[in-house]
Design a protein around this motif. Sequence first.
Motif, PDB file in Angstrom:
ATOM      1  N   LYS A   1       0.788  -1.151  -0.025  1.00  0.00           N
ATOM      2  CA  LYS A   1       0.030   0.073  -0.016  1.00  0.00           C
ATOM      3  C   LYS A   1       0.810   1.372   0.135  1.00  0.00           C
ATOM      4  N   GLU A   2       2.041   1.266   0.857  1.00  0.00           N
ATOM      5  CA  GLU A   2       2.727   2.442   1.038  1.00  0.00           C
ATOM      6  C   GLU A   2       3.447   2.671  -0.234  1.00  0.00           C
TER       7      GLU A   2
ATOM      8  N   ARG B   1       2.356  16.845   6.993  1.00  0.00           N
ATOM      9  CA  ARG B   1       1.761  16.040   7.595  1.00  0.00           C
ATOM     10  C   ARG B   1       1.122  15.345   6.191  1.00  0.00           C
ATOM     11  N   TYR B   2       1.023  13.934   6.469  1.00  0.00           N
ATOM     12  CA  TYR B   2       0.683  13.035   5.261  1.00  0.00           C
ATOM     13  C   TYR B   2      -0.806  13.081   5.008  1.00  0.00           C
ATOM     14  N   ASP B   3      -0.893  13.564   3.532  1.00  0.00           N
ATOM     15  CA  ASP B   3      -2.343  13.514   3.269  1.00  0.00           C
ATOM     16  C   ASP B   3      -2.372  13.499   1.867  1.00  0.00           C
ATOM     17  N   ALA B   4      -2.565  12.247   1.190  1.00  0.00           N
ATOM     18  CA  ALA B   4      -2.342  11.994  -0.047  1.00  0.00           C
ATOM     19  C   ALA B   4      -2.918  12.833  -1.104  1.00  0.00           C
ATOM     20  N   GLU B   5      -4.317  13.152  -0.537  1.00  0.00           N
ATOM     21  CA  GLU B   5      -5.160  13.771  -1.701  1.00  0.00           C
ATOM     22  C   GLU B   5      -4.695  15.230  -1.505  1.00  0.00           C
ATOM     23  N   ALA B   6      -4.620  15.939  -0.453  1.00  0.00           N
ATOM     24  CA  ALA B   6      -4.391  17.248  -0.333  1.00  0.00           C
ATOM     25  C   ALA B   6      -3.086  17.909  -0.331  1.00  0.00           C
TER      26      ALA B   6
ATOM     27  N   THR C   1       6.764   9.296   2.392  1.00  0.00           N
ATOM     28  CA  THR C   1       6.707   7.877   2.199  1.00  0.00           C
ATOM     29  C   THR C   1       8.399   7.069   1.897  1.00  0.00           C
ATOM     30  N   ILE C   2       8.644   8.074   1.041  1.00  0.00           N
ATOM     31  CA  ILE C   2      10.378   7.705   0.632  1.00  0.00           C
ATOM     32  C   ILE C   2      11.235   7.654   1.956  1.00  0.00           C
ATOM     33  N   TYR C   3      10.794   8.838   2.837  1.00  0.00           N
ATOM     34  CA  TYR C   3      11.638   9.024   3.884  1.00  0.00           C
ATOM     35  C   TYR C   3      11.365   7.456   4.900  1.00  0.00           C
ATOM     36  N   SER C   4      10.197   7.376   4.945  1.00  0.00           N
ATOM     37  CA  SER C   4       9.887   6.493   6.164  1.00  0.00           C
ATOM     38  C   SER C   4      10.201   4.920   5.588  1.00  0.00           C
TER      39      SER C   4
END
Length: 332
Positions: free
Chosen positions: A181-182, A232-237, A246-249
């Motif tokens: 998913k990520e 902040r993680y917010d794929a839409e906004a 995501t890459i960092y994590s």
Amino acid sequence: RPRVLSGIQPTAGSFHLGNYLGAVRQWVALQESHDAFYMVVDLHAITVPQDPTALRANTRLAAAQLLAAGLDPERCTLFIQSHVPEHAQLAWVMNCLTGFGEASRMTQFKDKSAKQGADRTSVGLFTYPILQIADILLYQAHQVPVGEDQRQHIELTRDLAERFNGRYGDTFTVPAPYILKETGKVYDLQDPTVKMSKSASSAKGIINLLDEPKTSAKKIKSAVTDTDTVIRYDAEAKPGVSNLLTIYSTLTGESVTDLEKKYEGKMYGALKTDLAEIMVDFVTPFRDRTQEYLDDPETLDSVLAKGAEKARAVAAETLASTYERIGFLPAK
Ligand code: TYM
């Protein structure tokens, strides 16, 4: 042990970050728990024109990068697709079982052929997914670790496996996609609403793992984010920031939630500077290891020869039972 199989095209030279995070990283992890088969798909590469010298060099380079990424020939079977003739043989059988309309609905083909025009599109590009089906079914793979863009091809593989089994009796394992998913879709750094891709991304939008580390650091620092300031993680906004998180994590193992806390009250610049450094620390040894494998062609060749031998043993058995089921007269 359940079996996994996957492949990567050799055409681009350097792998990009999407290839690595979306697929190759999982290949490395799965060799610990699965009977793993991984290949460089040179037959797929020639669906578009290739310079012979470059193709040969890039095939070697792809194998070297896979080893540099952590594939271990003691733990997995690494081979070159054209070294195993059964791929093309089973592909023919699958071609004859696939509907023309069904193949016409493959979105990757539709996109690529629309871009090239019908006269410059090969029939090979049209049947590309059918060759991929043969790749997977030959090894009776249970799972196929790939990025999101391959999902439709895996769905078609399932359909064809079920069709063949229904018509001729149980022959093929019906495979499932293994898509995280990520990281199933890593986005372009300049346009974070589309996937990072060799063919579509601008030079600044794509991280090539074999580029100068400085170049990759610069691309991270100039990645498109948004006019807001909150990390902040917010794929839409907030697709740009979310992609960087995501890459960092994934590269550090820190969770996205922890990263949000770590960067609370900080500016995008801080996140990018840190990620640029993380990227340099990742690509530098990757480049060095790739070069070491290239500098030792005997070792590389022997890994690939052993891999092809192991792969052929499995592939030949599947092809033989397929031919038998279909009703081909055995050669005496
Ligand atoms: P290829 O060579 O285009 O890409 C190799 C792998 O990288 C993944 N990928 C991505 N993942 C996440 N984000 C991205 N931006 C991104 N870009 C690419 C792809 O999904 C792929 O997993 N058709 C395949 C090769 C193939 C194959 C197979 C795969 C041939 N036979 C059998 C699995 C099983 C392809 O062109 O991958």
